[in-house]
Every structure is written in structure tokens, then in C-alpha cells.
Design a protein around this motif. Sequence first.
Motif, short mmCIF file in Angstrom:
data_model
loop_
_atom_site.label_atom_id
_atom_site.label_comp_id
_atom_site.label_asym_id
_atom_site.label_seq_id
_atom_site.Cartn_x
_atom_site.Cartn_y
_atom_site.Cartn_z
N PHE A 118 4.20 8.94 -15.60
CA PHE A 118 3.35 10.20 -14.79
C PHE A 118 2.63 9.20 -14.43
N SER B 160 3.73 7.65 -11.27
CA SER B 160 4.21 8.18 -9.91
C SER B 160 3.39 9.61 -9.44
N TRP B 161 2.66 9.68 -10.01
CA TRP B 161 1.04 10.50 -9.74
C TRP B 161 0.82 10.10 -8.73
N TYR C 66 1.48 18.66 -9.38
CA TYR C 66 2.81 17.79 -9.97
C TYR C 66 3.40 17.70 -11.16
N TRP C 67 2.30 18.48 -12.58
CA TRP C 67 2.72 18.30 -13.93
C TRP C 67 3.66 19.45 -13.78
N PHE D 46 6.92 17.25 -12.58
CA PHE D 46 7.36 15.41 -12.91
C PHE D 46 7.74 16.37 -13.87
N SER E 210 12.21 15.28 -14.14
CA SER E 210 12.28 14.27 -15.51
C SER E 210 13.32 14.21 -16.69
N VAL F 293 11.02 8.75 -11.61
CA VAL F 293 11.07 9.80 -12.27
C VAL F 293 12.09 10.15 -12.70
#
Length: 364
Positions: free
Chosen positions: A30, A33-34, A53-54, A57, A61, A83
Motif C-alpha cells: 500500500f 504503490s501510493w 486511493y484506499w 487499492f 488488490s 498492486v
Amino acid sequence: MPLVLARFLRVVRARLRGWRVALVVVLVVFGTSWLAMWLVEPESNGITEPDTYWWWFLVTSSTVGYGDFYPLSLPGRIVGAYVVFGGIATLTILFTELATHIQAIKGKRMKGAVALDLSDHIVILGYCPGRTERMVGELLAEGRPDIVLGTWEDVAEHPVPEHESVAFVRGDLTTVEVLKRACVHRAATVVLDARDDNEALALLVAVHHLAPGAHTVAALRDLGRAQQLRYVNPDLHCVQWHMPSLLTEEALDPGITEVYTEMLAPTEAANTYSTTLPQQWAGSSFGECQTWFGREFSATIIAVRQGGDIAVAPRWDLPLHPGAVLYYLGHRRLHDATLADGKAAAPVGRAATGQPAPGSAPIG
């Protein structure tokens, strides 16, 4: 990128165990990748916003991929692939750990190592192949699903795993630790089915120490030793070891063995007798005859034999045929002259005409 992730996984798994591996992997993927996505994606794409983004993700994922947010640049898509690989690795680790955990719990249950959390249940201490399965079946048939079977260490695994409601505890049955795992201190009934009478005494001492108020039943080879065991627990109920059905009956209905003993052993208070149905009662119902016996002689009819068949505790409206044999529990034997004497010979509920009372079934 996948090769780097694979190497990272090997290093992490070598240093960590269990759920911590998945946690470290998902946090590292996490965070990295962010940062990578923020560096390669144009500012016009709001995918790197914290509140966005969360979510991207999570769905990426887990390989769900709703498509509401996605990277626009080629480097961003490479980060997206990273991811996806990280999510697959994390889910694989999680499912592997979950399966291992479930298998470990099942293994402990099969080996009797799990501490139970039950109350008002029945505990059987001791195991004899065939005999114990029969007892468990009888208890389950009576609607008692909460049963704990405790065995010594020579029984390697759960003897009756097909019954999900029967828990299993294994170990030294005279120790407090094992008995507490079986929740003996909260049990309603404890059945001592020991390998010999000396072992039954040792089990009784341990059980009475932990649960003095529990209804305790012991199977003994020599009933003459019952008095010795009652020095430990005066309320102990003892049953002949060769009668497992009586053992389960006593577990379900406390005191029933004493009733059987009184019925089978002649005493001054009561005994069991038989007599032929008086002629004037032919065609009447069992209920009428039972009422007559109880009122006139303080006796209780427990069975009727007629037509070659015997009925124990028959239906109240069962018609009685001429020549039927009545088995009754009473204070004395009732002779034919006594049954035919005076008002005792007047059938209950019959009119003076001698016709059957309502509800009785006359014989044609």
C-alpha cells in the motif's frame, strides 16, 4: 516488480509467522504503490487523493476492479499490476493461515485438547468401545445434545466424531485441569463409567471435590462397594456396570434406580403381584379398572397381558378382555375373594343395569 515482490515475500516469511506476514505485505504494498502512483500519474487524475486511493487499492488488490478509478499513464498501470500481485499474495497468505488455523482447532478438538465452555450438560468419564457409543446414542435420542465425553490418554482421538454435539476431552481424568476443560464444575450430571471400581472411587473423589452438587452416577462391577463410595458422596447413585441402559436412565431421571430396586426387591411397603381380571370387569376400560384398584386397594396396575401380548402402562381407554392378567404394585396380594367382595366388586362408572360406562369398549 513481481520478482521484487516475490523476493520480499520470502524474506518476510522467513522472519515472521502467521497473520503478521499478511499485515506487513499489505502495508508495504500500500505504502510503496501510493508513493509510486503519486510520482507517475498526472495531477489531473485524482486517483492518488487520500480519500480515493484506499478505495482503489482495496478493489484492485482484491481483483474486483470496479473501474470507477484507474491509472491513465503506462507507468501507473505498471504500478496497478504491482498492486494486483501484492493483493493476490496477501489473500493467499490470509487464506492459508485461515485454513491452517481451522485445521489446528479441528485437530485439537479431535485430540480432546480444547477447553470447553458449557453448563448444565452431561459428562461421561470413561470410554468402552461399543458400550459408550450406545450410551451416547440413548442420551441423544432423549434430546440431550450437550454431552462431554472424557477419556484417558490411551484413547488417541474423538471416538464419536460423527456427533457434532458431543464434545471430547482427553487426559488424566483425576486432575482438576482436565475436569475443568470438560466443565465438570458446571455440569448437571456426571456419569462415572470407569474401567474398575477402584478407578471409579478415584474419579468420584476428583469430581466431588470440583462439583459436589452435581448429580453423580457410578457404574460398579460390585454393587457391594456402593457404601464405600457413598462415604465420599452420600448422594451418589450406583448402577450395575453390566446395565448401561440403566446407567443412562439414571443420568436422565435421577433416583430411578432406587425405584427399580424397590419394585424388584420385596418389602413390607410394596411388592409386585398379578391377578386375573374379575369377570364383572370384562369389557370395561383400563382407566376404570386402574381407578378402582387405586381407590379400593391403594394399588397401581403397571401392565396388562391379554391376547398373548403384554402392554406396560397401557392406554387409559384400552378395553379389557375376559381372562386378562393384571400386574400391579400393591401393599398385599389381592385374592379372588377380596376382588369380588362387597363394594369392591361394583365397577366404577357403571350403571345398575350392568351396561358399560361411557368410553369403555364392550367385548362383542
